[in-house]
Write a protein that holds these residues in place. Structure first.
Motif, mmCIF file in Angstrom:
data_model
loop_
_atom_site.group_PDB
_atom_site.id
_atom_site.type_symbol
_atom_site.label_atom_id
_atom_site.label_comp_id
_atom_site.label_asym_id
_atom_site.label_seq_id
_atom_site.Cartn_x
_atom_site.Cartn_y
_atom_site.Cartn_z
ATOM 1 N N VAL A 121 -10.338 -6.319 -13.297
ATOM 2 C CA VAL A 121 -10.576 -5.240 -12.238
ATOM 3 C C VAL A 121 -10.806 -5.887 -10.771
ATOM 4 N N GLN A 122 -11.340 -7.122 -10.969
ATOM 5 C CA GLN A 122 -11.494 -7.804 -9.551
ATOM 6 C C GLN A 122 -10.343 -8.166 -8.812
ATOM 7 N N THR A 123 -9.217 -8.220 -9.651
ATOM 8 C CA THR A 123 -8.014 -8.721 -9.159
ATOM 9 C C THR A 123 -7.406 -7.469 -8.339
ATOM 10 N N GLY A 153 -1.867 -7.130 -7.982
ATOM 11 C CA GLY A 153 -2.007 -6.075 -8.368
ATOM 12 C C GLY A 153 -1.096 -5.852 -9.302
ATOM 13 N N ARG A 154 -1.279 -5.163 -10.331
ATOM 14 C CA ARG A 154 -0.252 -4.746 -11.575
ATOM 15 C C ARG A 154 -0.511 -3.525 -12.208
ATOM 16 N N THR A 155 -1.339 -2.465 -12.029
ATOM 17 C CA THR A 155 -1.795 -1.366 -12.341
ATOM 18 C C THR A 155 -1.826 -0.388 -11.541
ATOM 19 N N ALA A 203 2.519 -6.124 -0.671
ATOM 20 C CA ALA A 203 1.398 -7.105 -0.252
ATOM 21 C C ALA A 203 0.514 -7.266 -1.378
ATOM 22 N N GLY A 204 0.180 -6.085 -1.841
ATOM 23 C CA GLY A 204 -0.794 -5.733 -3.143
ATOM 24 C C GLY A 204 -0.675 -6.357 -4.471
ATOM 25 N N PRO A 217 1.028 0.258 -9.057
ATOM 26 C CA PRO A 217 0.471 -0.241 -7.891
ATOM 27 C C PRO A 217 1.099 0.102 -6.781
ATOM 28 N N ILE A 218 1.802 1.342 -6.630
ATOM 29 C CA ILE A 218 2.423 1.597 -5.201
ATOM 30 C C ILE A 218 1.620 2.575 -4.388
#
Length: 441
Positions: free
Chosen positions: A17-19, A323-325, A317-318, A74-75
């Motif tokens: 969650v933090q990531t 970010g993966r989800t 960038a994310g 993550p778009i």
């Protein structure tokens, strides 16, 4: 936390969650400039700047959240650069179509995109267009945007002898734009997160301080914030009511559909590769859900009062931040909705502060040119014609026409055409008819 983990498959994708929250905030910072730049462009079409800023925040917020919840990707989504310029400078200012009718066309294009996705026709269209033209279109739009930025900054101006020439660099707008260009470029070189947004705001403040730009604070109301909401003219977009726009409406719809399609495919491939989400065979999981989210966001954006919503390459960038989800996209969307509170201040930003952002965004869009095989004339010639025609004719449609017709012709004469290219030749034939119609007009 466990509910979030189950819904977004956090552990399965090696994230937390933090990531995801950090990644979402990173994506937001890298693309938040659109809240200031989009109103600046659409405002030149006669649209109320405050209302467009609010619509931009709303469309981006809804689009990002929908992408995260429906597709778990993550778009991030927001009104697209290039299509907003086409909306203003080609559709409204050149063709003379009212912005309300243009919004109606954006709405129809979103609905059609939903239908094309549901019917599976999207895959056929994507397969018919060579990837080299995807790259050329993206770069051509980048040149288009950069040229608009240079013009707005006063760095280039009309010249009777050479068509365009160097502007008056002593003018306040040009001086401030050059300062802004330097600020943003340095911040980007230092890899500062949110360099574009920070640069725009810093340039505006500098302009006010040095009296290179003026701003008189004005009160605002809910009515001003919602002036573009549901203002779209769908009957006019359908040619009902005898307004006489005729075939121009079909052409505009075609551009909205195709550029949105190309933009999304390119962004999805790039971000999916970087996030490790692409399948070994090159397919993108849940692609239809991704495209449904994009099309729905375009419909919402048109109702709120902004141009076509697309996937943003800044999403990378994310992804680079972990970010993966879809939680990354949801966080970005929530931040865009929170930005509604400051949307009324978008009118305070001078054109000299947003113009450098347009120039540098255009430059960033040149990267796909490296993917073109310039040694092969069958690939290089159509790509070049597309690239050069978009900015010099001030029309994405003309660039598409030159590129597709040239590609079809060269494949035919070199005997590289196959039966699988039937849709490409069908599109080329339609473009030839379009040119013939324009010549008669």
């Amino acid at each position: 936390m466990s509910a979030l983990d189950r819904f977004f498959q956090l552990k399965a994708r090696g994230t937390s969650v933090q990531t995801e929250v950090l990644a979402g905030a990173t994506t937001f910072l890298t693309m938040a400039y659109i809240v200031l730049v989009n109103p600046a462009i659409l405002g030149q079409a006669g649209m109320p700047v405050q209302a467009v800023a609010a619509a931009t925040c709303l469309a981006a917020g809804v689009g990002c959240i929908l992408m995260g919840l429906a597709a778990n990707y993550p778009i991030a989504l927001a009104p697209g650069m290039g299509l907003n310029a086409y909306f203003t400078f080609t559709v409204v200012k050149t063709m003379g179509i009212p912005w309300q009718t243009a919004l109606g066309l954006v709405f129809i294009s979103g609905v059609l995109f939903l239908a094309l996705t549901a019917a599976g026709i999207r895959q056929m269209i994507v397969g018919a267009i060579p990837r080299s033209l995807f790259s050329a279109i993206a770069a051509g739009i980048g040149l288009f945007i950069a040229f608009i930025g240079l013009k707005d900054a006063g760095l280039v101006a009309a010249n009777p002898g050479t068509t365009v020439g160097l502007g008056d660099l002593h003018a306040p707008t040009a001086l401030l734009a050059l300062i802004g260009l330097a600020i943003i470029a340095v911040l980007q070189a230092w890899k500062v997160k949110g360099a574009m947004l920070i640069g725009i705001v810093a340039t505006a403040i500098l302009g006010w301080t040095l009296h290179l730009a003026s701003w008189a604070p004005q009160p605002y109301s809910t009515a001003q914030m919602t002036a573009t909401a549901f203002a779209l003219d769908i009957p006019g977009a359908l040619g009902i009511g005898g307004k006489g726009f005729g075939s121009a409406l079909i052409e505009i719809l075609f551009v909205f559909l195709f550029v949105d399609l190309f933009d999304n495919v390119g962004t999805l491939v790039a971000v999916s590769k970087r996030a490790g989400l692409m399948q070994p065979d090159g397919t993108i999981p849940r692609l239809n859900r991704i495209l449904f989210a994009d099309a729905t966001a375009t419909v919402v954006g048109s109702l709120a009062g902004t141009s076509t919503v697309v996937s943003y390459i800044e999403s990378a960038a994310g992804v680079s931040a972990g970010g993966r989800t879809g939680l990354t996209a949801v966080v970005t969307g929530v931040l865009f909705l929170a930005t509604l509170a400051v949307a009324p201040w978008a009118q305070a930003i001078p054109a000299a502060a947003t113009a450098p952002a347009l120039i540098l965004v255009g430059g960033m869009m040149m990267a796909p040119l490296a993917e073109i095989d310039w040694a092969d004339p069958v690939v290089a010639v159509p790509a070049f014609l597309t690239l050069i025609a978009i900015p010099l004719t001030f029309s994405i449609a003309n660039g598409l026409t030159f590129g597709i017709v040239a590609y079809a012709l060269l494949k035919l004469v070199t005997r590289r055409a196959t039966r699988a290219d039937w849709l490409l030749y069908g599109l080329a034939a339609l473009f030839v008819v379009r040119f013939a119609y324009m010549a008669q007009g």
